[in-house]
Design a protein around this motif. Structure first.
Motif, PDB file in Angstrom:
ATOM      1  N   PHE A  59       0.830  -1.200   0.000  1.00 54.47           N
ATOM      2  CA  PHE A  59       0.000   0.000   0.000  1.00 54.47           C
ATOM      3  C   PHE A  59       0.864   1.250   0.000  1.00 54.47           C
ATOM      4  O   PHE A  59       1.910   1.309   0.673  1.00 54.47           O
ATOM      5  N   ASP A  60       0.413   2.260  -0.739  1.00 47.82           N
ATOM      6  CA  ASP A  60       1.090   3.551  -0.664  1.00 47.82           C
ATOM      7  C   ASP A  60       0.477   4.374   0.463  1.00 47.82           C
ATOM      8  O   ASP A  60      -0.473   3.962   1.123  1.00 47.82           O
ATOM      9  N   TRP A  61       1.006   5.553   0.682  1.00 48.68           N
ATOM     10  CA  TRP A  61       0.606   6.344   1.851  1.00 48.68           C
ATOM     11  C   TRP A  61      -0.852   6.792   1.762  1.00 48.68           C
ATOM     12  O   TRP A  61      -1.551   6.844   2.782  1.00 48.68           O
ATOM     13  N   ARG A  62      -1.363   7.060   0.556  1.00 51.08           N
ATOM     14  CA  ARG A  62      -2.750   7.491   0.422  1.00 51.08           C
ATOM     15  C   ARG A  62      -3.712   6.338   0.697  1.00 51.08           C
ATOM     16  O   ARG A  62      -4.751   6.521   1.336  1.00 51.08           O
ATOM     17  N   GLU A  63      -3.359   5.164   0.254  1.00 49.22           N
ATOM     18  CA  GLU A  63      -4.206   3.999   0.513  1.00 49.22           C
ATOM     19  C   GLU A  63      -4.247   3.673   2.003  1.00 49.22           C
ATOM     20  O   GLU A  63      -5.285   3.292   2.538  1.00 49.22           O
ATOM     21  N   VAL A  64      -3.122   3.838   2.681  1.00 48.32           N
ATOM     22  CA  VAL A  64      -3.098   3.618   4.125  1.00 48.32           C
ATOM     23  C   VAL A  64      -4.004   4.618   4.837  1.00 48.32           C
ATOM     24  O   VAL A  64      -4.739   4.265   5.770  1.00 48.32           O
ATOM     25  N   GLU A  65      -4.003   5.864   4.390  1.00 45.97           N
ATOM     26  CA  GLU A  65      -4.877   6.873   4.991  1.00 45.97           C
ATOM     27  C   GLU A  65      -6.350   6.508   4.804  1.00 45.97           C
ATOM     28  O   GLU A  65      -7.162   6.640   5.733  1.00 45.97           O
ATOM     29  N   ILE A 100     -14.534   1.322  -3.561  1.00 43.37           N
ATOM     30  CA  ILE A 100     -14.852   2.113  -4.749  1.00 43.37           C
ATOM     31  C   ILE A 100     -13.847   3.245  -4.921  1.00 43.37           C
ATOM     32  O   ILE A 100     -13.318   3.489  -6.020  1.00 43.37           O
ATOM     33  N   ILE A 101     -13.543   3.943  -3.823  1.00 43.53           N
ATOM     34  CA  ILE A 101     -12.583   5.049  -3.880  1.00 43.53           C
ATOM     35  C   ILE A 101     -11.205   4.525  -4.258  1.00 43.53           C
ATOM     36  O   ILE A 101     -10.507   5.111  -5.111  1.00 43.53           O
ATOM     37  N   LEU A 102     -10.786   3.427  -3.671  1.00 40.14           N
ATOM     38  CA  LEU A 102      -9.454   2.876  -3.940  1.00 40.14           C
ATOM     39  C   LEU A 102      -9.336   2.402  -5.381  1.00 40.14           C
ATOM     40  O   LEU A 102      -8.296   2.619  -6.032  1.00 40.14           O
ATOM     41  N   PHE A 103     -10.367   1.754  -5.899  1.00 36.03           N
ATOM     42  CA  PHE A 103     -10.299   1.263  -7.276  1.00 36.03           C
ATOM     43  C   PHE A 103     -10.312   2.402  -8.280  1.00 36.03           C
ATOM     44  O   PHE A 103      -9.589   2.371  -9.284  1.00 36.03           O
TER      45      PHE A 103
END
Length: 302
Positions: A59-65, A100-103
Motif C-alpha cells: 500500500f502507498d501512503w494514500r491507501e493507508v490513509e 470504490i474510492i481505492l479502485f
C-alpha cells in the motif's frame, strides 16, 4: 484479548453459520477485493503505485490513509450497533465505499467495474432474514384490528417493519428473543409489514419513508388502543433517535411489570384457539415449553 475472547465465544456459533450464507460470503469477498488485488502475487505486479520504492504489491501512503479512515468510521458507527448483524452490515457497507474510492484512484476502469458489481450485488443479493424460533403473530390489514380488539385483557406489542430496511432486519432477532422471554396469556407480540400494507401504516401514522427513520416502530396496545410507541416522532414527523436494544425496550415498555401482571390472567380468557400456546414458564424453568403460535401469514408467503 480479554475483550475479544468473550465476544468470539458468544458469537462463534452465529459466525460459523454465516460461512454458509451466500450474502456474507460475497460481501466478505467484495469488502476485501482491493486488499486481495493489491497483495495477490501475479496481479499486483501490474498495478500502479505511488510508493517511493515502486513496489506495486504494497500500500502507498494514500491507501493507508483511506484504510485508517475506514477503520475509524466503522468503529464510530458500531458504537450504537446492537447485534452482530449490525456490526457486519456497517463493516460491509463502508468497506465497499472505501473499495470504490481505492479502485477509482488506482484505475478508472477498475473503479467502474467494481461500482457495477456493487450495484448488481445490491439488486440481486439480500441479507438473510431471521428464521429462528419466535412466538409472533404476523398481521395483515384484515386481521390486525380483529386481533387487537378481540380480548381487552390482552396487551399487544406490535412491530411495524419493512423487509427492505436494514434496521428492521437487524432488529428481528432482538424482537424474537423478547417474545420468547415475555410471551404469555395476557402479553402478546405481533408484526405487520409496513412496506406491504400501506393503509394500515397510514391508519397508525407510521411513515415508511427512509428519511423519517420510523422503521422499525414498536407500538404498545391495551384494549385495542395505542398506549405508547418507540421511537417517538417530533414536529417534523421524523423519529427521535432511539436505540432498539433489549435493555431499552424492557425498561421503556415496563416488560417485567407487564409480564408479571399479564401471566396471571387465566388461560380461559386468552385468545381463542391459542390457549395451549400462550403461557411461558418463568425464567430459568425448563418445564412446559410451549409451541410457537401459528402466524396469520407464513414468512414464506410474505
Amino acid at each position: 484479548p480479554e475483550l475479544l475472547a468473550p465476544f468470539l465465544f458468544y458469537h462463534l456459533p452465529q459466525i460459523y453459520k454465516w460461512l454458509f450464507k451466500p450474502y456474507y460470503i460475497l460481501s466478505t469477498l467484495m469488502s476485501t477485493a482491493f486488499l486481495i488485488l493489491r497483495k495477490c502475487p501475479g496481479l499486483c505486479e501490474n498495478l500502479n503505485t505511488e510508493r517511493e520504492d515502486r513496489n506495486p504489491c504494497d500500500f502507498d501512503w494514500r491507501e493507508v490513509e483511506i484504510l485508517m479512515f475506514l477503520g475509524a468510521i466503522v468503529m464510530m458507527k458500531n458504537r450504537r450497533a446492537i447485534t452482530i448483524e449490525q456490526h457486519a452490515g456497517n463493516l460491509f457497507m463502508f468497506s465497499k465505499v472505501a473499495n470504490i474510492i481505492l479502485f477509482f484512484r488506482l484505475d478508472i476502469r477498475l473503479g467502474i467495474l467494481y461500482f457495477l458489481l456493487c450495484i448488481a450485488f445490491v439488486m440481486t443479493c439480500k441479507p438473510p432474514l431471521y428464521m429462528g424460533p419466535e412466538y409472533i403473530k404476523y398481521f395483515s390489514e384484515k386481521t390486525i384490528e380483529e386481533e387487537l380488539n378481540h380480548d381487552s385483557c390482552v396487551t399487544w406489542i406490535v412491530e411495524f417493519y419493512a423487509n427492505w430496511a436494514p434496521e428492521c432486519q437487524s432488529f428481528a432477532p432482538v424482537f424474537a428473543d423478547l417474545c420468547l422471554k415475555y410471551n404469555c396469556t395476557g402479553l402478546r407480540f405481533g408484526k405487520i409489514d409496513a412496506g406491504r400494507y400501506g393503509e394500515v401504516v397510514q391508519r397508525y401514522k407510521v411513515s415508511t419513508s427512509p428519511l423519517a427513520k420510523q422503521l422499525p416502530s414498536l407500538v404498545l396496545f391495551q384494549s385495542g388502543r395505542e398506549v405508547m410507541r418507540r421511537p417517538m416522532v417530533d414536529n417534523k414527523f421524523r423519529a427521535v433517535s432511539w436505540t432498539f436494544s433489549e435493555e431499552n425496550i424492557i425498561r421503556e415498555f415496563n416488560l417485567n411489570e407487564l409480564f408479571e401482571a399479564s401471566k396471571k390472567i387465566k388461560k380461559g380468557r386468552g385468545v381463542k384457539g391459542e390457549d395451549q400456546n400462550s403461557s411461558l414458564p418463568d425464567e430459568g424453568s425448563e418445564e412446559r415449553q410451549p409451541e410457537p403460535d401459528t402466524p396469520a401469514e407464513s414468512k414464506k408467503d410474505q
